[in-house]
Design a protein around this motif. Structure first.
Motif, PDB file in Angstrom:
ATOM      1  N   ALA A  29      46.660 -11.703  -3.915  1.00 40.63           N
ATOM      2  CA  ALA A  29      45.205 -11.736  -3.801  1.00 40.63           C
ATOM      3  C   ALA A  29      44.756 -12.643  -2.667  1.00 40.63           C
ATOM      4  N   ARG A  47      44.865  -5.500  -1.855  1.00 44.74           N
ATOM      5  CA  ARG A  47      43.994  -4.817  -2.812  1.00 44.74           C
ATOM      6  C   ARG A  47      44.792  -4.136  -3.922  1.00 44.74           C
ATOM      7  N   LEU A  82      46.012  -7.433 -12.581  1.00 43.55           N
ATOM      8  CA  LEU A  82      44.601  -7.301 -12.947  1.00 43.55           C
ATOM      9  C   LEU A  82      43.933  -8.654 -13.120  1.00 43.55           C
ATOM     10  N   GLN A  86      44.248 -11.143 -11.421  1.00 43.63           N
ATOM     11  CA  GLN A  86      43.905 -11.708 -10.116  1.00 43.63           C
ATOM     12  C   GLN A  86      43.082 -10.737  -9.263  1.00 43.63           C
ATOM     13  N   GLY A  87      42.591  -9.681  -9.884  1.00 41.70           N
ATOM     14  CA  GLY A  87      41.750  -8.739  -9.156  1.00 41.70           C
ATOM     15  C   GLY A  87      42.505  -7.794  -8.243  1.00 41.70           C
ATOM     16  N   THR A 108      44.651  -4.307  -7.936  1.00 43.64           N
ATOM     17  CA  THR A 108      44.794  -3.048  -8.659  1.00 43.64           C
ATOM     18  C   THR A 108      46.250  -2.615  -8.720  1.00 43.64           C
ATOM     19  N   ARG A 114      36.530  -1.278 -14.913  1.00 42.69           N
ATOM     20  CA  ARG A 114      36.122  -0.274 -13.925  1.00 42.69           C
ATOM     21  C   ARG A 114      37.297   0.669 -13.659  1.00 42.69           C
ATOM     22  N   GLN A 166      40.179  -0.209 -11.104  1.00 42.31           N
ATOM     23  CA  GLN A 166      41.140  -1.267 -11.416  1.00 42.31           C
ATOM     24  C   GLN A 166      42.536  -0.729 -11.722  1.00 42.31           C
TER      25      GLN A 166
END
Length: 248
Positions: free
Chosen positions: A82, A87, A115, A117-118, A120, A156, A159
């Motif tokens: 991240a 991404r 997930l 850490q944002g 995908t 979402r 993700q």
């Protein structure tokens, strides 16, 4: 529904080669192309971050640790991915499952770590030749999918990406037919509707396995196939541009 073309370089390209490749891609990629994401060795990610800044091309890792930090020599955490701007990250690729003994529980733990850490996760599932010849490909793949998504929670649709990669078609030159890809993608979509009912129809389901410029359009044209996870054909810019053009 968006279309995602994820380029899995596997263990290829030094950082300088990755930077040169990205520069060439930016100069040749047609406008309006499908979403692209370069899944590169961890050592290449800073170079890609620098070269792709401000461009629509994303990048990500080929693996991630299930652990947040600590004494895990050689591993890369989701926070590290991240921080460099990744991404996406591939988890559960058949080569990791085969060569490193990764079981579904480990894949699920890696997906959850990403997930958190944002990042995908692109969760890979698919059967070997023996399972295919027994006619158990749907049963096996869906069992693998459920276990690989255990305790995964989404807010979402973007993700999560699921990649169906029949092991017998990876790097062999053998490709599942478009009908094969659709059969499994539709079955995968069914499980996603059970697990994430409000999001399932917008979650990207990819096909991976000997995808090339001459077959990508037919495969990705199937109703439940929203992109491809591309291996060998992702190494040359000309091939990637041809695939991107085929999807316009």
């Amino acid at each position: 529904m968006r279309t995602l073309l994820a380029l899995n370089w596997k263990m290829n390209k030094t950082p300088s080669e990755a930077a040169a490749w990205a520069r060439q891609l930016k100069s040749e990629l047609p406008g309006g192309a499908a979403e692209l994401a370069i899944m590169a060795p961890a050592i290449d990610l800073p170079a890609l971050a620098a070269e792709l800044a401000g461009s629509p091309v994303a990048f990500g890792g080929q693996d991630v640790s299930a652990h947040a930090s600590g004494a895990y020599t050689g591993e890369t955490s989701a926070a590290m991915l991240a921080d460099v701007g990744a991404r996406y990250v591939v988890v559960g690729h058949s080569e990791r499952r085969t060569y490193h003994g990764e079981v579904d529980a480990v894949v699920a733990a890696k997906a959850r770590a990403a997930l958190a850490q944002g990042v995908t996760p692109i969760v890979c599932v698919g059967e070997g030749l023996e399972i295919r010849e027994q006619g158990r490909q749907v049963e096996f793949t869906l069992m693998q999918l459920r276990a690989s998504l255990e305790d995964v929670h989404l807010e979402r649709a973007d993700q999560l990406v699921v990649a169906y990669e029949p092991v017998w078609a990876i790097g062999t030159g053998r490709t599942a037919t478009a009908a094969d890809a659709q059969e499994l993608a539709a079955a995968i979509r069914g499980v996603l509707r059970e697990l994430f009912p409000a999001l399932a129809d917008e979650i990207v389901v990819q096909y991976g396995g000997s995808v090339k410029p001459d077959n990508i359009r037919e495969i990705v044209g199937q109703p439940d196939v929203n992109g491809a996870l591309v291996g060998g054909a992702s190494l040359e810019v000309a091939s990637v541009v041809a695939m991107a053009q085929a999807l316009l």
